[in-house]
Design an enzyme around this catalytic site. Structure first.
Site, short mmCIF file in Angstrom:
data_model
loop_
_atom_site.label_atom_id
_atom_site.label_comp_id
_atom_site.label_asym_id
_atom_site.label_seq_id
_atom_site.Cartn_x
_atom_site.Cartn_y
_atom_site.Cartn_z
N VAL A 120 12.41 27.15 26.55
CA VAL A 120 11.35 27.55 25.62
C VAL A 120 11.62 26.87 24.29
O VAL A 120 12.73 26.91 23.77
CB VAL A 120 11.30 29.08 25.44
CG1 VAL A 120 10.16 29.47 24.51
CG2 VAL A 120 11.16 29.78 26.79
N CYS A 121 10.59 26.20 23.75
CA CYS A 121 10.66 25.59 22.43
C CYS A 121 11.85 24.63 22.33
O CYS A 121 12.03 23.76 23.17
CB CYS A 121 10.70 26.69 21.38
SG CYS A 121 10.30 26.17 19.70
N THR A 122 12.71 24.81 21.33
CA THR A 122 13.82 23.88 21.11
C THR A 122 14.95 24.05 22.11
O THR A 122 15.95 23.34 22.05
CB THR A 122 14.37 24.03 19.69
OG1 THR A 122 14.71 25.41 19.47
CG2 THR A 122 13.35 23.58 18.65
N THR A 141 8.62 19.92 23.83
CA THR A 141 9.22 20.91 22.94
C THR A 141 8.23 21.16 21.82
O THR A 141 7.09 20.66 21.86
CB THR A 141 10.59 20.43 22.41
OG1 THR A 141 11.22 21.51 21.71
CG2 THR A 141 10.45 19.23 21.49
#
Length: 320
Positions: free
Chosen positions: A108-110, A128
């Site tokens: 998730v994300c970074t 990302t």
């Protein structure tokens, strides 16, 4: 009886809370509709992990997950510390060890930066948060970074964009595990789209480029973004700001790094997606977004997003 499916969340000090709780709520709500997800939260050493909102998250040592056997789904959460600071070696090693025992891995994300450091994204497509896609691509040229996707899948490895897109990814995983009907029930309970298409843009045309410094270029940009369906062309925009077509093209290249024609196309594609989301037909969308014909829209849309507008619209109609 539904198959018991263990989901392990890898966390660390500075983890973004919603990167964990968003997907966790999806899996937990799925259990209310017949799924059997068991959730556990681990960190390299265990104990309380302080999240970005200041709330501690109680975790087990990652070794506990390794001792319990294969992992069905590993979710690697994100946090700005994965970008702003060197990633601890023990966290990288933990991600690698857990991934080796997992049937599928999702970030998730970074969290994608942690997967990248662990070598888990080499040769794969990934995404990302849009703020960091350039950096991910620059630091890891071996990864095919898709900067404008909510989430991606490449084999058993999934990556998602910023924060709330972790919910979209989790819904997609539930859909794959238990089918559309159950995933739809989860989305209704959470009051979110059943599943935003993975290829949907992370952000709109108005946010995609920096605000131009040149007043004339700003007028041209505003003219297109405020009315994508109008008869825009290089000539009409040049006349609007009282410069030559060649000079306008130089301004676009210098400040936005693309030609006026490409800018118009990008804005119209974003407009087309919004119209399809709202329930317009492909023909209506082609006319309102300025493409002129279904075929023009289909060609541009498919080239950019990898799926036909009719298929994209069908997925959103199902979600609604």
């Amino acid at each position: 009886m539904a198959h018991s499916h263990n989901v392990v969340f890898l966390t660390f000090p500075g983890v973004k809370m919603l990167d964990v709780t968003g997907p966790a709520e999806v899996f937990s709500d799925a259990n209310l509709h017949g799924a059997q997800y068991s959730l556990s939260y681990v960190s390299p050493s265990g104990g309380n992990v302080l999240t970005t909102v200041g709330t501690p998250l109680v975790t087990e040592a990652a070794s506990s997950a390794l001792k319990s056997g294969p992992i069905d789904t590993l979710v690697v959460a994100g946090g700005e510390c994965l970008v702003d600071e060197p990633i601890p070696e023990n966290l990288i090693a933990t991600a690698r060890e857990l991934a080796d025992r997992s049937h599928r891995v999702a970030s998730v994300c970074t969290g994608a930066f942690l997967l990248a450091k662990a070598g888990l994204l080499d040769g794969r497509r990934a995404t990302t948060h849009w703020l960091h896609t350039d950096r991910l691509s620059r630091e890891h040229p071996e990864i095919n970074v898709l900067p404008d996707a909510l989430y991606t899948q490449d084999g058993p490895v999934f990556t998602s964009a910023g924060v709330s897109s972790g919910i979209d990814l989790a819904l997609a995983l539930v859909n794959a595990d238990h089918g559309e009907a159950l995933a739809r029930n989860v989305s209704r309970g959470l009051v979110v789209y059943m599943q935003r298409a993975g290829g949907q843009s992370q952000f709109s045309a108005a946010l995609r480029w920096p605000s131009p410094a040149t007043p004339g270029l700003q007028r041209a940009v505003d003219a297109v973004t405020s009315d994508p369906g109008a008869e825009h062309s290089v000539g009409s925009l040049a006349a609007l700001v009282n410069v030559s077509e060649r000079h306008l093209t130089r301004l676009f290249r210098a400040e936005l790094n693309l030609t006026p024609s490409k800018f118009i196309e990008h804005v119209r594609l974003d407009s087309a997606k919004a119209l399809l989301d709202a329930g317009h037909t492909v023909t209506e969308t082609a006319r309102l977004a300025g493409f002129g014909s279904d075929e023009n829209l289909r060609r541009s849309f498919t080239l950019r997003y990898g799926l036909a507008p009719s298929y994209y619209r069908g997925r959103f109609n199902t979600a609604r």
